[in-house]
Design an enzyme around this catalytic site. Structure first.
Site, PDB file in Angstrom:
ATOM      1  CB  CYS A 115      47.568  41.204  58.485  1.00 35.04           C
ATOM      2  SG  CYS A 115      48.577  39.993  57.514  1.00 35.04           S
ATOM      3  CG  HIS A 159      45.551  37.864  61.114  1.00 33.40           C
ATOM      4  ND1 HIS A 159      44.563  38.772  60.385  1.00 33.40           N
ATOM      5  CD2 HIS A 159      46.568  37.383  60.296  1.00 33.40           C
ATOM      6  CE1 HIS A 159      45.073  38.624  59.092  1.00 33.40           C
ATOM      7  NE2 HIS A 159      46.136  37.891  59.082  1.00 33.40           N
ATOM      8  CD  GLU A 191      41.835  39.257  62.577  1.00 30.10           C
ATOM      9  OE1 GLU A 191      42.042  38.966  61.457  1.00 30.10           O
ATOM     10  OE2 GLU A 191      42.810  39.906  63.424  1.00 30.10           O
TER      11      GLU A 191
END
Length: 509
Positions: free
Chosen positions: A78, A167, A169
Site C-alpha cells: 500500500c 493489503h 495481510e
C-alpha cells in the site's frame, strides 16, 4: 535468531497483521519504526508497511528504498508500494474516491503469484493511487478499479523489488498469506524454521548467557504470559528464579491455591503471599475505577518490593512483556521503547536497580500459547481467557468489600464452569461476570427479596482491540441464570451484555 524479515512501520493499523502473517509462515520478523537505524545481519528481506499518510504530503515518511534493494529483496505494501513508485520516478495521485474494500485481482505469471488463482479476492484501503510506473518497472496485476495493483522492478537491481497496492495481510485478501509466503520463501529464501521448539531452545541459551550465575525475581499472576516467561527463565537458571504470587483478594474463586499447585507441578520456585486483608483495607470506600486501579497497583508494588528485599542476591527482574506491548509503546514519529505502565511492574526497575529479563518481548499472544504448550504447561492454564490486572475489582462496580468479592467469585465460577461443560469456553475470547451496584426486587418461594444483579459478558475477538458480543445459546444463558440465582444467596437477577467494542469496552471499568 539466525534469519529474519524486517518490517518498517509507517504507522499503519495493519502492520501487526503483516508480522503475524510472516510468523505464521514460521519465519521470524520484527517491526521497527521506519526512521530507526538497523543492522543487516541475518536479514533476508524488508517489508514496507502501509500508512495513514499520503506520499505527496510534505511531512510524509520516506526511506532509502534504493539502498535497501541494493542489499535485499523488498516488498512495499500500500503506502510502501506508493512510496516505491514515487521514489523511483513514478506518479502517485489522489484517487477520485477513497478505495476501501474487496476487489478482484487479475495477475500475470510471477514468483510472487505462484499458486494464486485467477480473479483472487483482495482488500483495498487507500485514498491515493499509482497512476504511472517508473521506468524499469513492470505491471504485474490490476483490479476492476485499480490499473496498477502490483508491480516489480525489472532493471538496475540485483535483488527483487515488489509493490502491492492491496493489503495481503488482512483476512479479506483470501490468498494474501500465500502471496506473503511466496515473497518469504521463493523470493527471500527463508527456511521457515522458526518454530516453538526452536524458540524455546534459542531463548533458554540466550537467558543463560544474559543471567549468567545471577538470580531473578519475578511477579507472577497466574496468567499465560507471566507463567510462560517464568518457565523459560526457570529452564535456564532453575531455583535462582524467585517467583512471587500475591493474593490481592480479587482473584477468581480458589485461584490462589490452584495456581500455586500448578507452579509446583512445573517445578517453579514460587512463594505465595496472602495479602487479601491489606488490599481490602486500602480499597474500602473507593468507588472510582481509576482510584481502585491505582490502589491495587501501588499496594502490589509495596508487597512485591517487601518480598524482593528479602533476596539481596537478586540482580534481575523478570517480566512477561509481549510484543504488542512493545509495538504499541513505539511511536513512528519519535521512537520510544517505554513499555506501557499497566504492563510493567510500575517503577520497580528504577527503585530496585534491577536489569530486565523479558524472554517473550518479541512474541504475539498466540505464539506465547504455542511456546507454553511446547514447555509442557497444562493446556487449561495456557488457554485461559485474559483476566484484568486489577482482577475482580473492576468487575465490581462501586466499592469493594470482601462480601461482594465472594458473591462475584461464586457467580463467576458457575458461569465459567458452565462455559467449559457446554464446550463454549474456547469459542469466546473472554468471558466474565460483573457485579452491578444495583439491587432489585425478586420473589423466592413466598418471600420477596431485594438483592444484587450480575451481568454476564462474553466476547469474540482476535486481539481484544475490537470485539463482538458472543451469541451464546438462549438455553445456555437460561441455565447459567438459574444456577447463579439458585446457588448464590444475595443475587436474584442475571442480565447478558450485548454491547460490542467499540463503542463499549470489554471490561465495564
Amino acid at each position: 535468531m539466525s534469519e529474519k524479515i524486517l518490517i518498517l512501520d509507517f504507522g499503519s493499523q495493519y502492520t501487526q497483521l503483516i508480522a503475524r502473517a510472516v510468523r505464521e509462515a514460521n519465519v521470524y520478523c520484527e517491526i521497527i519504526p521506519f526512521n530507526k537505524p538497523f543492522s543487516y545481519d541475518g536479514l533476508k528481506g524488508i517489508i514496507l508497511s502501509g500508512s495513514p499518510f499520503s506520499v505527496n504530503e510534505e511531512n510524509a515518511p520516506v526511506v532509502d528504498i534504493r539502498g535497501f534493494n541494493d542489499k535485499l529483496p523488498v516488498l512495499g505494501v500500500c503506502y510502501g508500494a506508493q512510496l516505491t513508485a514515487k521514489e523511483f520516478g513514478g506518479r502517485v495521485d489522489k484517487s477520485n474516491k477513497r478505495e476501501f474494500g474487496r476487489a478482484i485481482l487479475d495477475h500475470k505469471e510471477d514468483k510472487l503469484f505462484n499458486g494464486i488463482t485467477a480473479h483472487s479476492q483482495v482488500w483495498m484501503s487507500h485514498s491515493d493511487s499509482i497512476t504511472a510506473l517508473p521506468e524499469g518497472f513492470e505491471l504485474l496485476a490490476t483490479t476492476n478499479s485499480i490499473p496498477i495493483a502490483a508491480f516489480r522492478r525489472t532493471s538496475g537491481n540485483v535483488h527483487p523489488l515488489y509493490g502491492l497496492q492491496f493489503h495481503p495481510e488482512v483476512y479479506h485478501s483470501i490468498e494474501g498469506k500465500k502471496i506473503l509466503r511466496n515473497f518469504l520463501v521463493d523470493i527471500c529464501g527463508c527456511k521457515q524454521d522458526w518454530t516453538p521448539a526452536s524458540f524455546v531452545q534459542e531463548t533458554v541459551e540466550q537467558l543463560k548467557q544474559q543471567i549468567g550465575g545471577g538470580h531473578v525475581i519475578m511477579a507472577l499472576s497466574g496468567g499465560v504470559d507471566s507463567t510462560v516467561a517464568a518457565t523459560l527463565i526457570s529452564r535456564a537458571i532453575g531455583d535462582r528464579l524467585h517467583g512471587i504470587f500475591v493474593d490481592n483478594g480479587v482473584l477468581r474463586k480458589d485461584e490462589f491455591q490452584q495456581v500455586l499447585d500448578t507452579y509446583k507441578q512445573l517445578n517453579l520456585n514460587v512463594k505465595g503471599v496472602d495479602a487479601k486483608e491489606l488490599f481490602y483495607g486500602e480499597l474500602a470506600g473507593k468507588t472510582d475505577p481509576e482510584s481502585k486501579r491505582k490502589t491495587i497497583g501501588k499496594l502490589f508494588i509495596d508487597v512485591f518490593q517487601e518480598e524482593a528485599l528479602k533476596h539481596k542476591e537478586v540482580k534481575f527482574l523478570g517480566q512477561g512483556t509481549i510484543y504488542p506491548d512493545v509495538i504499541e509503546s513505539v511511536s513512528v514519529h519519535g521512537p520510544s521503547m517505554t513499555i506501557k505502565s499497566h504492563h510493567n511492574v510500575g517503577g520497580l526497575p528504577e527503585k530496585m536497580h534491577l536489569q530486565l529479563v523479558e524472554p517473550l518481548r518479541f512474541l504475539f499472544k498466540d505464539e506465547v500459547r504455542k511456546v507454553g504448550l511446547e514447555l509442557g504447561i497444562p493446556a487449561d492454564m495456557i488457554n485461559r481467557h485474559p483476566f484484568p490486572g486489577p482482577g475482580l475489582a473492576i468487575r465490581i462496580l462501586g466499592e469493594i468489600t470482601e462480601e461482594k468479592v465472594k458473591l462475584l467469585q461464586s457467580a463467576d465460577d458457575i458461569y465459567i464452569k458452565a462455559l467449559k461443560e457446554h464446550n463454549l469456553y474456547s469459542t469466546v475470547w473472554q468471558a466474565g461476570t460483573i457485579l452491578l451496584p444495583v439491587k432489585s426486587v425478586g420473589v423466592m418461594g413466598d418471600e420477596r427479596t431485594y438483592e444484587f444483579t450480575v451481568a454476564l459478558r462474553a466476547v469474540t475477538s482476535i486481539d481484544g482491540m475490537t470485539a463482538d458480543w458472543a451469541h451464546l445459546p438462549y438455553d445456555f444463558l437460561a441455565h447459567v441464570s438459574s444456577e447463579i440465582i439458585n446457588s448464590v444467596r444475595g443475587i436474584n437477577r442475571v442480565v447478558y451484555d450485548i454491547s460490542s467494542k467499540p463503542p463499549a469496552t470489554i471490561e465495564w471499568e
